[in-house]
Design a protein around this motif. Structure first.
Motif, PDB file in Angstrom:
ATOM      1  N   GLU A  59       0.830  -1.204   0.000  1.00  0.00           N
ATOM      2  CA  GLU A  59       0.000   0.000   0.000  1.00  0.00           C
ATOM      3  C   GLU A  59       0.867   1.258   0.000  1.00  0.00           C
ATOM      4  O   GLU A  59       0.611   2.209  -0.741  1.00  0.00           O
ATOM      5  CB  GLU A  59      -0.921   0.020   1.225  1.00  0.00           C
ATOM      6  N   ARG A  72      -4.227  -7.079  -5.319  1.00  0.00           N
ATOM      7  CA  ARG A  72      -5.543  -7.536  -5.743  1.00  0.00           C
ATOM      8  C   ARG A  72      -5.720  -9.029  -5.480  1.00  0.00           C
ATOM      9  O   ARG A  72      -6.783  -9.473  -5.048  1.00  0.00           O
ATOM     10  CB  ARG A  72      -5.747  -7.244  -7.230  1.00  0.00           C
ATOM     11  N   ARG A 121      -7.893  -8.327  -1.279  1.00  0.00           N
ATOM     12  CA  ARG A 121      -8.844  -7.609  -2.126  1.00  0.00           C
ATOM     13  C   ARG A 121      -9.385  -6.338  -1.443  1.00  0.00           C
ATOM     14  O   ARG A 121      -9.531  -5.292  -2.067  1.00  0.00           O
ATOM     15  CB  ARG A 121      -9.992  -8.548  -2.489  1.00  0.00           C
ATOM     16  N   LYS A 122      -9.661  -6.434  -0.136  1.00  0.00           N
ATOM     17  CA  LYS A 122     -10.208  -5.290   0.590  1.00  0.00           C
ATOM     18  C   LYS A 122      -9.221  -4.123   0.588  1.00  0.00           C
ATOM     19  O   LYS A 122      -9.586  -2.973   0.338  1.00  0.00           O
ATOM     20  CB  LYS A 122     -10.542  -5.699   2.017  1.00  0.00           C
ATOM     21  N   SER A 123      -7.978  -4.412   0.865  1.00  0.00           N
ATOM     22  CA  SER A 123      -6.939  -3.385   0.880  1.00  0.00           C
ATOM     23  C   SER A 123      -6.745  -2.800  -0.520  1.00  0.00           C
ATOM     24  O   SER A 123      -6.541  -1.594  -0.678  1.00  0.00           O
ATOM     25  CB  SER A 123      -5.636  -3.967   1.408  1.00  0.00           C
ATOM     26  N   TYR A 124      -6.806  -3.648  -1.539  1.00  0.00           N
ATOM     27  CA  TYR A 124      -6.684  -3.202  -2.928  1.00  0.00           C
ATOM     28  C   TYR A 124      -7.765  -2.178  -3.266  1.00  0.00           C
ATOM     29  O   TYR A 124      -7.487  -1.113  -3.816  1.00  0.00           O
ATOM     30  CB  TYR A 124      -6.772  -4.409  -3.858  1.00  0.00           C
ATOM     31  N   LEU A 125      -8.998  -2.497  -2.923  1.00  0.00           N
ATOM     32  CA  LEU A 125     -10.101  -1.593  -3.227  1.00  0.00           C
ATOM     33  C   LEU A 125      -9.971  -0.280  -2.466  1.00  0.00           C
ATOM     34  O   LEU A 125     -10.293   0.796  -3.002  1.00  0.00           O
ATOM     35  CB  LEU A 125     -11.437  -2.277  -2.902  1.00  0.00           C
ATOM     36  N   GLU A 126      -9.474  -0.354  -1.234  1.00  0.00           N
ATOM     37  CA  GLU A 126      -9.285   0.863  -0.448  1.00  0.00           C
ATOM     38  C   GLU A 126      -8.201   1.757  -1.056  1.00  0.00           C
ATOM     39  O   GLU A 126      -8.375   2.969  -1.175  1.00  0.00           O
ATOM     40  CB  GLU A 126      -8.895   0.496   0.989  1.00  0.00           C
ATOM     41  N   ILE A 141      -7.000   1.845  -4.239  1.00  0.00           N
ATOM     42  CA  ILE A 141      -7.364   2.449  -5.521  1.00  0.00           C
ATOM     43  C   ILE A 141      -8.432   3.516  -5.344  1.00  0.00           C
ATOM     44  O   ILE A 141      -8.482   4.480  -6.084  1.00  0.00           O
ATOM     45  CB  ILE A 141      -7.784   1.410  -6.578  1.00  0.00           C
ATOM     46  N   GLY A 142      -9.289   3.340  -4.330  1.00  0.00           N
ATOM     47  CA  GLY A 142     -10.295   4.370  -4.044  1.00  0.00           C
ATOM     48  C   GLY A 142      -9.672   5.645  -3.515  1.00  0.00           C
ATOM     49  O   GLY A 142     -10.042   6.746  -3.926  1.00  0.00           O
ATOM     50  N   ARG A 177      -7.854   3.869 -10.576  1.00  0.00           N
ATOM     51  CA  ARG A 177      -8.636   3.002 -11.461  1.00  0.00           C
ATOM     52  C   ARG A 177     -10.017   3.610 -11.627  1.00  0.00           C
ATOM     53  O   ARG A 177     -10.486   4.384 -10.807  1.00  0.00           O
ATOM     54  CB  ARG A 177      -8.777   1.603 -10.866  1.00  0.00           C
TER      55      ARG A 177
END
Length: 89
Positions: free
Chosen positions: A26, A71, A75-80, A82-83, A88
């Motif tokens: 991250e 990813r 997955r949760k950390s990935y979405l956080e 990129i948000g 993306r």
């Protein structure tokens, strides 16, 4: 053109998992994103700087690899990430 020490510590502080965390995916993704954004601004006035463009492409590739790893493993950390970074769509 380079990231200042204060900005770097701010990024590390906001994306780290713990106090002494500076190498998690991250944090690396956030630092690479900041450097990529700085270089993108640099190319608006220095269009023929091909040596720096090569460095930019290597950073984008490295960030892509780190995002792929994140990813697949968290997955949760990935979405956080990129948000928060808005990288993306």
């Amino acid at each position: 053109m380079a990231i200042t020490k204060e900005k770097k510590t701010e990024i590390i502080g906001s994306f780290s998992r713990g106090e002494a965390d500076t190498g998690s995916p991250e944090v690396q993704i956030a630092l690479l994103t900041a450097r990529i954004n700085d270089l993108t601004d640099h190319f608006k006035s220095h269009a023929k700087d091909h040596a720096s463009r090569r460095g930019l492409l290597m950073m984008v590739s490295k960030r892509s690899s780190l995002l792929k790893y994140l990813r697949l493993h968290n997955r949760k950390s990935y979405l956080e990430v990129i948000g928060r970074l808005g990288i993306r769509k």
